[in-house]
Every structure is written in C-alpha cells, then in structure tokens.
Write a protein that holds these residues in place. Structure first.
Motif, short mmCIF file in Angstrom:
data_model
loop_
_atom_site.label_atom_id
_atom_site.label_comp_id
_atom_site.label_asym_id
_atom_site.label_seq_id
_atom_site.Cartn_x
_atom_site.Cartn_y
_atom_site.Cartn_z
N LEU A 149 0.82 -1.21 0.00
CA LEU A 149 0.00 0.00 0.00
C LEU A 149 0.85 1.27 0.00
N LEU A 150 1.92 1.25 0.79
CA LEU A 150 2.75 2.45 0.93
C LEU A 150 3.86 2.55 -0.10
N GLY A 151 4.13 1.46 -0.82
CA GLY A 151 5.25 1.46 -1.73
C GLY A 151 6.58 1.28 -1.01
N VAL A 152 6.55 0.55 0.12
CA VAL A 152 7.74 0.30 0.92
C VAL A 152 8.35 -1.04 0.50
N ARG A 195 9.55 10.62 -5.21
CA ARG A 195 9.48 11.87 -5.96
C ARG A 195 10.04 11.67 -7.37
N GLY A 196 11.09 10.87 -7.45
CA GLY A 196 11.70 10.64 -8.76
C GLY A 196 11.07 9.50 -9.53
N ARG A 197 10.49 8.53 -8.80
CA ARG A 197 9.90 7.35 -9.45
C ARG A 197 8.53 7.05 -8.84
N PRO A 198 7.53 7.86 -9.16
CA PRO A 198 6.20 7.64 -8.57
C PRO A 198 5.59 6.33 -9.05
N GLY A 199 4.73 5.80 -8.21
CA GLY A 199 3.99 4.57 -8.53
C GLY A 199 2.56 4.69 -8.07
N ASP A 200 1.84 3.58 -8.06
CA ASP A 200 0.45 3.57 -7.60
C ASP A 200 0.44 3.17 -6.12
N ASP A 201 0.86 4.11 -5.29
CA ASP A 201 0.95 3.82 -3.86
C ASP A 201 0.61 5.08 -3.07
N VAL A 203 2.28 6.97 -0.83
CA VAL A 203 3.22 8.08 -0.82
C VAL A 203 3.17 8.84 -2.14
N SER A 204 3.17 8.12 -3.26
CA SER A 204 3.15 8.78 -4.57
C SER A 204 1.88 9.61 -4.75
N ARG A 205 0.75 9.08 -4.31
CA ARG A 205 -0.51 9.81 -4.49
C ARG A 205 -0.56 11.08 -3.64
N LEU A 206 -0.05 11.01 -2.40
CA LEU A 206 -0.04 12.21 -1.57
C LEU A 206 0.90 13.26 -2.15
N LEU A 207 2.06 12.84 -2.67
CA LEU A 207 2.97 13.80 -3.30
C LEU A 207 2.32 14.44 -4.52
N ALA A 208 1.60 13.63 -5.30
CA ALA A 208 0.92 14.15 -6.49
C ALA A 208 -0.17 15.14 -6.11
N ASP A 209 -0.75 14.99 -4.92
CA ASP A 209 -1.79 15.91 -4.45
C ASP A 209 -1.21 17.19 -3.87
N GLY A 210 0.11 17.29 -3.85
CA GLY A 210 0.74 18.52 -3.36
C GLY A 210 0.92 18.59 -1.87
N VAL A 211 0.81 17.48 -1.15
CA VAL A 211 1.02 17.47 0.30
C VAL A 211 2.50 17.71 0.58
N PRO A 212 2.86 18.59 1.53
CA PRO A 212 4.27 18.85 1.83
C PRO A 212 5.03 17.56 2.16
N GLU A 213 6.29 17.49 1.73
CA GLU A 213 7.04 16.25 1.82
C GLU A 213 7.24 15.76 3.26
N ASP A 214 7.54 16.67 4.18
CA ASP A 214 7.70 16.24 5.58
C ASP A 214 6.40 15.66 6.13
N GLU A 215 5.28 16.24 5.71
CA GLU A 215 3.98 15.73 6.16
C GLU A 215 3.70 14.36 5.57
N VAL A 216 4.07 14.16 4.31
CA VAL A 216 3.91 12.85 3.69
C VAL A 216 4.75 11.81 4.43
N ALA A 217 6.00 12.17 4.72
CA ALA A 217 6.89 11.24 5.43
C ALA A 217 6.31 10.88 6.79
N MET A 218 5.80 11.88 7.52
CA MET A 218 5.23 11.62 8.84
C MET A 218 4.01 10.72 8.75
N MET A 219 3.09 11.04 7.83
CA MET A 219 1.87 10.24 7.71
C MET A 219 2.17 8.83 7.24
#
Length: 388
Positions: A149-152, A195-201, A203-219
């Motif tokens: 789910l997370l792309g981990v 950020r460099g290799r987005p996928g269907d996960d 983290v990628s979706r939150l980054l695509a939605d413009g969520v700040p990177e530190d917030e994405v990492a925390m969530m």
C-alpha cells in the motif's frame, strides 16, 4: 488505594480481575498510569462510546510539558498535536487519508490480500509441526500488505520493524524517541525515492496531491506503524481465541459463512490489561457522577467496554455467531480508525483460509504459557506455537 496500570494478567485472553471489578462498580474510575500520573479510566460501554465522539476530548494539551502521560512512548505516551488547531488539523488529515481507504480501493485490493494469505499458508503447510503461527502468518501478512500500500520495499521490513518496536516502547523514552526519529528518517528517504519514481501507492498519491514532503513522510510512517502493528496483534489474538475454544474453530470449519461475523467477535473478545485510548479533556465534563476537569488525562478503555454485559450479554464467552459489530475496538465517531476496512479484509482473508486449510490445528503449548509483550504499546503475542 488508587489502582495503577497496567493491571496484572493471569491469562493472555481474559480481562484482568481488577479491571472487571472496577467495571462492575461503575463506568469511570480514578487510576494512576504506569508512570504514576493521575488519569480517569472509562470502563463502561456507553460511557466510552459517548466520549469517543465528544469533541470536548482530544489528543492535544495546552501545556504538553506538564500533561499527565500514559507511559514513556514518544508516539502515544503523551499529548500529540497543537491544542489551538487540533480540530482543523485532524479534519484536514482525515480528508487527505480517507480516499486511500475508500471502499472502491479496498475492494480492488482484497484479491491481493487473499493471494498473499494463500502464499503464506502454502509455506506454513510445507513445514513440519510444531510451527509458530505468529512468525509464519500473523507477523508477515500485515507487513506485506502495508508495504504494498505504501510502496515500501519488503526487504526493508527488519529495519522498520525494529524502529517501530522501539517507538512503541512504553518504558524507555530515549529508545522510543530514537525509534520514532529513525522511522521519520526512513519516511524521508521513501519520499525522496517516490518523488523521482512515482507509482500507484500511498506516498506517490499524496505527493501528487501537493502534500508537503515532511507531512507525507510523517503520515506514511504513522501508517506504517499503525497499519501493520495493530493487525499483527489482532490476527495473533484472533487465532489464539479460536484455538483456545476448539468448538468455535470447528463451527467455522463446518460453516465458513460465519467468518465475516466471527471476525467482529474476534476483534471484540480478547481481554486487555486496561488503558485503552488516551484523550485529554478540553473542558470540564460531568460523567457517571464524577467531574473530569479540563486538562486531565482520560483513558477510554475500549477493551473493557467490549466486555460490558450491558452491551454484550455473557461478554466473557466467545461466540462466533454473536452480533458484535458494535464493538469499540476501532473506536467510534470522528476518530474512528481509517484503517478498519483494511484490517477487516486481512482478518477475513486469514480465517477464511486458515480454518478450512488446517481444520485440526491446535495449540502446541497450554494457553497459560503464552507470553504477551508487556513493554510495547500494542501488546500482542510473543509467539503462537501450533500443531496440526
């Protein structure tokens, strides 16, 4: 003398006698936490359900440095968030996360969970018993699921599992803080990769939605922790519950259509050691004849509430035919667990396949000999030896 948490346990599945005695005397009690701080313990079903949806309770505190704590965990031992903006921050976070657990997305993911479960059971079937059901199924399945789910990368599991264990330590603040910092650092690395290799996960979706990177990492790291740790515990205790009550195991083997309802009972039934969901009063609250003052710590004991005979007749009896969907294991109201649909999918996948595949499975040791993690926030079994 004021009771002190956690309550002593003589059995890994039964409600501690001291907690049962408190609930029989009323729904709200003064207690001390494991670090000696004063708190209110809410043990009754109606009281806990009402407060779970009461906006006069929250996770933040106006003076966090002096707030009562449940333990030394940096993650959940004390206040979280900004007291002034908590409501809007919480609403914003849920709005970002809710689409990740939409019914459509969860339906699409169910076949993958079922396939992962089948693969693990195939591997279990190739082992010579006895085997550790915790190590072979309860632990790896939620990790596999949350990784996808997370792309981990799954090969990172030993690292983040160790960091999650450290973050959840309720007795060692320095270890917990270090584990939480390591998790966040890993989250930042994951964001950098996606950020460099987005996928269907996630983290990628939150980054695509413009969520700040530190917030994405925390969530992402909070999801990594909560999304696998609690389900590991639920699978392990659910399996133990059935194995400790062989008639219930046989009932599911004979009629698999009972399993969706049985999952709700397995979420409800295992007794817990007291504590539950921490909240801080944002205003004075009158409840069950006591006054909870603003700023005081309130522990909503959903485990005790799930054994309240006013809500569940004969609550200490496991009954896979019981209508138990109104349990409070996932909370209630505005803070109801977003991951509940995923947890249910995993539990249904496990018991739909485990019981028919191993109809003669049994415990390899007496249930009283099984050990629980007593220094971890989520608890859960250390191991679950089985034979078949």
């Amino acid at each position: 003398m004021t009771p002190r948490l956690p309550f002593a346990r003589s059995h890994p599945l039964q409600t501690p006698a001291q907690l049962r005695a408190l609930r029989e005397r009323g729904g709200v009690h003064r207690v001390r936490t494991r670090v000696g701080h004063d708190a209110w313990l809410v043990t009754g079903y109606e009281e806990a359900r009402r407060l779970l949806s009461d906006d006069r309770l929250g996770r933040a505190h106006p003076d966090p440095g002096n707030a009562a704590r449940t333990g030394e965990s940096a993650l959940f031992g004390g206040p979280l968030g900004d007291f002034e903006t908590e409501a809007t921050d919480h609403a914003r976070m849920r709005a970002m996360l809710q689409p990740q657990f939409s019914p459509r997305r969860m339906r699409a993911f169910r076949p993958r969970v079922e396939a992962l479960t089948a693969e693990l059971l195939d591997r279990l079937g190739r082992l010579r018993p006895p085997a550790d059901l915790h190590r072979e199924l309860a632990l790896p399945l939620p990790i596999l699921v949350i990784c996808e789910l997370l792309g981990v990368p799954y090969e990172d599991r030993d690292h983040f599992r160790a960091w999650a264990d450290a973050a959840a330590d309720v007795t060692d603040r320095a270890r917990s803080e270090k584990g939480l910092a390591d998790l966040f650092g890993y989250g930042r690395q994951l964001v950098d990769r996606r950020r460099g290799r987005p996928g269907d996960d996630f983290v990628s979706r939150l980054l695509a939605d413009g969520v700040p990177e530190d917030e994405v990492a925390m969530m992402a790291m909070l999801m990594l922790f909560a999304g696998h740790e609690t389900t590991v515990v639920a699978i392990g205790l659910g399996a133990l519950s059935l194995l400790a009550e062989p008639a219930q195991w046989r009932a599911l083997a004979e009629d698999p259509s009972l399993i969706p309802g049985a999952v709700e009972e397995l979420l409800r039934w295992p007794g817990k050691g007291g504590g539950g969901i921490p909240r801080y009063a944002r205003a004075d609250i009158e409840l069950d004849g006591v006054t909870i003052r603003a700023g005081e710590l309130v522990l909503l004991d959903n485990g005790s509430a799930n054994h309240d005979p006013a809500a569940f007749p004969d609550p200490d009896r496991l009954d896979v035919t019981r209508q138990a969907a109104h349990h409070l294991t996932f909370g209630h109201g505005l803070r109801y667990c977003l991951g509940a649909p995923l947890a249910r999918i995993e539990l249904q996948a496990v018991f739909t396949r485990l019981v028919p595949r191993f109809p003669t499975m049994r415990l390899a040791v007496p249930v009283e000999e099984l050990r629980l993690h007593d220094t971890k926030l989520t608890g859960g079994l250390v191991e679950l030896p089985v034979e078949w």
